[in-house]
Design an enzyme around this catalytic site. Structure first.
Site, PDB file in Angstrom:
ATOM      1  N   HIS A 190       0.807  -1.219   0.000  1.00  0.00           N
ATOM      2  CA  HIS A 190       0.000   0.000   0.000  1.00  0.00           C
ATOM      3  C   HIS A 190       0.836   1.263   0.000  1.00  0.00           C
ATOM      4  O   HIS A 190       0.409   2.299  -0.491  1.00  0.00           O
ATOM      5  CB  HIS A 190      -1.023  -0.044   1.132  1.00  0.00           C
ATOM      6  N   ARG A 300     -10.064   4.354  -2.171  1.00  0.00           N
ATOM      7  CA  ARG A 300      -9.700   3.507  -1.021  1.00  0.00           C
ATOM      8  C   ARG A 300      -9.970   4.298   0.255  1.00  0.00           C
ATOM      9  O   ARG A 300      -9.172   5.151   0.650  1.00  0.00           O
ATOM     10  CB  ARG A 300      -8.213   3.160  -1.070  1.00  0.00           C
ATOM     11  N   ARG A 335     -14.959   2.361  -2.329  1.00  0.00           N
ATOM     12  CA  ARG A 335     -14.837   1.025  -1.745  1.00  0.00           C
ATOM     13  C   ARG A 335     -15.003   1.122  -0.234  1.00  0.00           C
ATOM     14  O   ARG A 335     -14.417   2.000   0.406  1.00  0.00           O
ATOM     15  CB  ARG A 335     -13.461   0.440  -2.064  1.00  0.00           C
ATOM     16  N   GLU A 434     -11.244 -10.272  -6.273  1.00  0.00           N
ATOM     17  CA  GLU A 434      -9.833 -10.306  -5.882  1.00  0.00           C
ATOM     18  C   GLU A 434      -9.465 -11.568  -5.119  1.00  0.00           C
ATOM     19  O   GLU A 434      -8.379 -11.677  -4.562  1.00  0.00           O
ATOM     20  CB  GLU A 434      -9.427  -9.033  -5.124  1.00  0.00           C
ATOM     21  N   ASN A 457      -4.165  -6.831  -7.607  1.00  0.00           N
ATOM     22  CA  ASN A 457      -3.059  -6.887  -6.634  1.00  0.00           C
ATOM     23  C   ASN A 457      -3.270  -8.064  -5.695  1.00  0.00           C
ATOM     24  O   ASN A 457      -2.370  -8.865  -5.446  1.00  0.00           O
ATOM     25  CB  ASN A 457      -3.005  -5.607  -5.789  1.00  0.00           C
ATOM     26  N   ASP A 458      -4.480  -8.139  -5.152  1.00  0.00           N
ATOM     27  CA  ASP A 458      -4.769  -9.255  -4.254  1.00  0.00           C
ATOM     28  C   ASP A 458      -5.009 -10.538  -5.033  1.00  0.00           C
ATOM     29  O   ASP A 458      -4.630 -11.618  -4.586  1.00  0.00           O
ATOM     30  CB  ASP A 458      -5.986  -8.934  -3.383  1.00  0.00           C
ATOM     31  N   ARG A 468       2.095 -10.108  -1.305  1.00  0.00           N
ATOM     32  CA  ARG A 468       2.296  -8.939  -2.175  1.00  0.00           C
ATOM     33  C   ARG A 468       3.313  -7.951  -1.625  1.00  0.00           C
ATOM     34  O   ARG A 468       3.793  -7.075  -2.347  1.00  0.00           O
ATOM     35  CB  ARG A 468       0.959  -8.242  -2.434  1.00  0.00           C
ATOM     36  N   CYS A 505      -9.056  -2.572 -11.233  1.00  0.00           N
ATOM     37  CA  CYS A 505      -8.566  -1.430 -10.456  1.00  0.00           C
ATOM     38  C   CYS A 505      -7.258  -1.754  -9.742  1.00  0.00           C
ATOM     39  O   CYS A 505      -6.746  -0.943  -8.986  1.00  0.00           O
ATOM     40  CB  CYS A 505      -9.633  -0.933  -9.480  1.00  0.00           C
TER      41      CYS A 505
HETATM   42  C1  PEP Z   1      -6.318  -4.901  -5.380  1.00  0.00           C
HETATM   43  O1  PEP Z   1      -6.206  -5.778  -4.528  1.00  0.00           O
HETATM   44  O2  PEP Z   1      -5.966  -5.039  -6.570  1.00  0.00           O
HETATM   45  C2  PEP Z   1      -6.883  -3.596  -5.047  1.00  0.00           C
HETATM   46  C3  PEP Z   1      -7.150  -2.706  -5.954  1.00  0.00           C
HETATM   47  O3  PEP Z   1      -7.089  -3.337  -3.734  1.00  0.00           O
HETATM   48  P1  PEP Z   1      -5.919  -3.021  -2.686  1.00  0.00           P
HETATM   49  O4  PEP Z   1      -4.656  -2.829  -3.457  1.00  0.00           O
HETATM   50  O5  PEP Z   1      -6.314  -1.796  -1.940  1.00  0.00           O
HETATM   51  O6  PEP Z   1      -5.899  -4.243  -1.837  1.00  0.00           O
HETATM   52 MG    MG Z   2      -7.276  -5.620  -2.680  1.00  0.00          MG
END
Ligand code: PEP
Ligand code: MG
Length: 572
Positions: A190, A300, A335, A434, A457-458, A468, A505
């Site tokens: 993050h 976020r 979100r 995700e 990402n997740d 990650r 996203c």
């Molecule tokens: C993701 O997981 O791709 C996402 C957009 O959410 P975050 O990165 O905030 O977990």
């Molecule tokens: Mg995520």
């Protein structure tokens, strides 16, 4: 000159001077104490210096981030103003003839014992965190170690650190920082995302940087390449000139792209693709609008909760409503709170978990703490009268969770019905895809959702079982793995079948190499870091959707990420 390699978390090419962020070593020899009067005198001086430091930080953070951040430091100052607190330390010095440092430590430990007996109480846990910060500050001043915080940096700083957390960046001196480089951290941690939303070049996972760089060294971050970050320490001669030229060219190219930011985002064969911004604050939104954003695909909201206090309904309503107004009717996907994992909310004092990414995270946490969730939902429904707000739920892994979240949205609306406030009872409700389970259930979820957006990402983390945030395993974190591409394809097809749109996203949406594949796999909305909007729009305008479908089909049929990358590079 030294050259180090890392990962590009946020692109750019920038030169500056190193500001090395190390946590101070507060150890000292307890046997070396002076007579009690002298130790007490040292303690008084350390209290005064600590108070002066806090006053300064409080003023800076109130001015740059808002009063609520100032309050955090005000609370810490109150501790220093408490005469009884200092008297307890005097007593320790008198009784034990010990160093002031030892007395501070002993008093802190007493409170720690008391508070830990009453854990689960978020207020006390927050007080303990404040107390810990204050005691460390006093000890540092006792040892005569200068404060080294990110809240006040010399101009043109490039911050080097072992690791940074979102809460460190809340207080970062945004005026003077040019970029940062960390030893640890993954591409989608993050803090990396925050760097992108601040348009701040950032390299993570740069092994060895803390040993290779010294305060005030010349540092150049060459982060033009998404696949590889190069960090130069004290570049000289030809290399220096070459980097300066490259920085100049990069800047000109960015300016050129910037001029294209308002062009229609449509492929050469007429398919409209929505390019939205990922934001975490109103400041980000202002920045995003400058980069041409007409919509937000991911707000976020957890960054509102990282400051130390939980925002109430009114406070949240104001932020969401302001965001909606700033977008002038453009789509704003907000979100719901997605904490847990690497996002710790101090004010909630959650228990430490062994596997936080598999623990009480995202929607699970909101379903457990219903009041927290309902407060946010009420704020969102109220704000929804000011624009096109859509609500998106994170970390969904079953239809049951999504249905429960929808029930709670209806409950929030019913609660508002009894009050004399305007609200929208039924904004569109969407699901983040995700988790692997959500991919496999994409058909069912799409049947009940207004839209789906893939959090790659997740999704990468959970599909490939790779943390990650962990630089050690970053080579396993393969966002272009055929497995991922197939998951994106399944989700795109499920959404299309159910007549809703699918977006992305996660950071993959902003990766130029991935763009044709995503478009070809049925993705209709891409939500990217603000600074990436112009180049994403420009690239889409050069693509044909029909050709993208072919590219996607071929890419998803390959066997390894290396093959995918090589293929995509050949068709760019
Ligand atoms: C993701 O997981 O791709 C996402 C957009 O959410 P975050 O990165 O905030 O977990
Ligand atoms: Mg995520």
């Amino acid at each position: 000159m030294k050259t180090l390699a890392g990962l590009t978390a946020s692109p750019g090419i920038v030169a500056g001077r190193a500001c090395v962020f190390r946590l101070p070593d507060l150890s000292c020899d307890p046997a070396l104490f002076k007579p009690p009067a002298e130790e007490k005198n040292r303690l008084d001086k350390a209290f005064s210096s600590s108070k002066a430091e806090l006053e300064k930080i409080k003023n800076t953070s109130s001015a740059s981030l808002g009063e609520e951040y100032g309050h955090i430091f005000r609370a810490q100052m109150t501790i220093l103003e408490d005469d009884d607190f200092r008297a307890e330390m005097y007593d320790r010095i008198d009784q034990g003839s010990c160093r002031a440092e030892t007395a501070v430590d002993a008093v802190y430990k007493t409170y720690e014992g008391l508070f830990s007996g009453m854990d689960e109480d978020s207020y006390n846990a927050q007080r303990l965190a404040d107390l810990s910060d204050v005691c460390k500050r006093v000890q540092r001043n006792l040892l005569g170690i200068e404060e080294h915080s990110l809240s006040s940096l010399p101009p043109e700083s490039i911050v080097a650190a072992v690791e940074l957390f979102p809460s460190d960046t809340v207080l970062m001196d945004k005026k003077n920082i040019r970029g940062f480089v960390t030893e640890k951290g993954g591409l989608t941690s993050h803090v990396a995302i925050l760097a992108k939303s601040l348009s701040l070049p950032a390299a993570v996972g740069t092994a060895g940087i803390m040993n290779q760089v010294e305060e005030n060294d010349d540092v150049v971050l060459d982060l033009r390449d998404f696949e590889k970050a190069l960090v130069y320490v004290n570049p000289a001669g030809e290399k220096k000139a070459e980097l300066e030229k490259a920085a100049d060219q990069y800047r000109r190219r960015q300016e050129e792209l910037f001029r294209m930011k308002d062009l229609e985002c449509v492929t050469v064969d007429g398919k409209k693709i929505v390019v939205s911004a990922n934001i975490g604050s109103i400041g980000d939104l202002v920045n995003a609008v400058e980069f041409g954003a007409k919509s937000v695909g991911l707000f976020r909201t957890e960054f509102l909760f990282l400051g130390g206090n939980l925002p109430d309904e009114e406070e949240q309503y104001r932020v969401y409503a302001e965001a909606a107004k700033k977008l002038n009717g453009g789509m704003l996907i907000i979100r719901t709170l997605d904490i847990g994992g690497d996002k710790e909310v101090k004010a909630l004092a959650l228990q430490k978990e062994k596997n936080p990414f598999l623990g009480l995270r995202g929607i699970r946490l909101c379903l457990k703490y219903e009041d927290l969730f309902l407060t946010q939902l009420r704020a969102l429904l109220r704000a929804a009268v000011h624009g096109d707000i859509r609500i998106m739920f994170p970390m969904i892994s079953s239809l049951t969770e999504f249905r429960r979240a929808k029930e709670l949205a209806a409950k929030a609306a019913a609660e508002l019905a009894g009050r004399a406030v305007p609200y929208r009872p039924d904004p569109p409700l969407g699901v983040m895809i995700e988790t692997p389970a959500a991919v496999l259930l994409a058909d069912e979820l799409s049947g009940e959702a207004a839209f789906v957006s893939m959090g790659t990402n997740d999704l990468t983390q959970y599909m490939l079982c790779v943390d990650r945030d962990n630089g050690e395993v970053s080579s396993y974190y393969q966002t272009l793995s055929p497995a991922l591409l197939r998951a994106v394809g399944m989700t795109g097809a499920a959404a299309e079948k159910n007549g809703i749109w699918a977006g992305v996203c996660g950071e993959l949406a902003g990766n130029p190499l991935a763009l044709p594949v995503l478009v070809g796999l049925g993705v209709e909305e891409l939500s990217v870091a603000p600074q990436l909007i112009p180049q994403t729009v420009a690239r889409i305008r050069s693509l044909s959707r029909a050709a993208c479908r072919e590219t996607a089909k071929k890419a998803a049929s390959l066997s390894t990420e290396d093959e995918v990358k090589a293929y995509l590079a050949s068709v760019q």
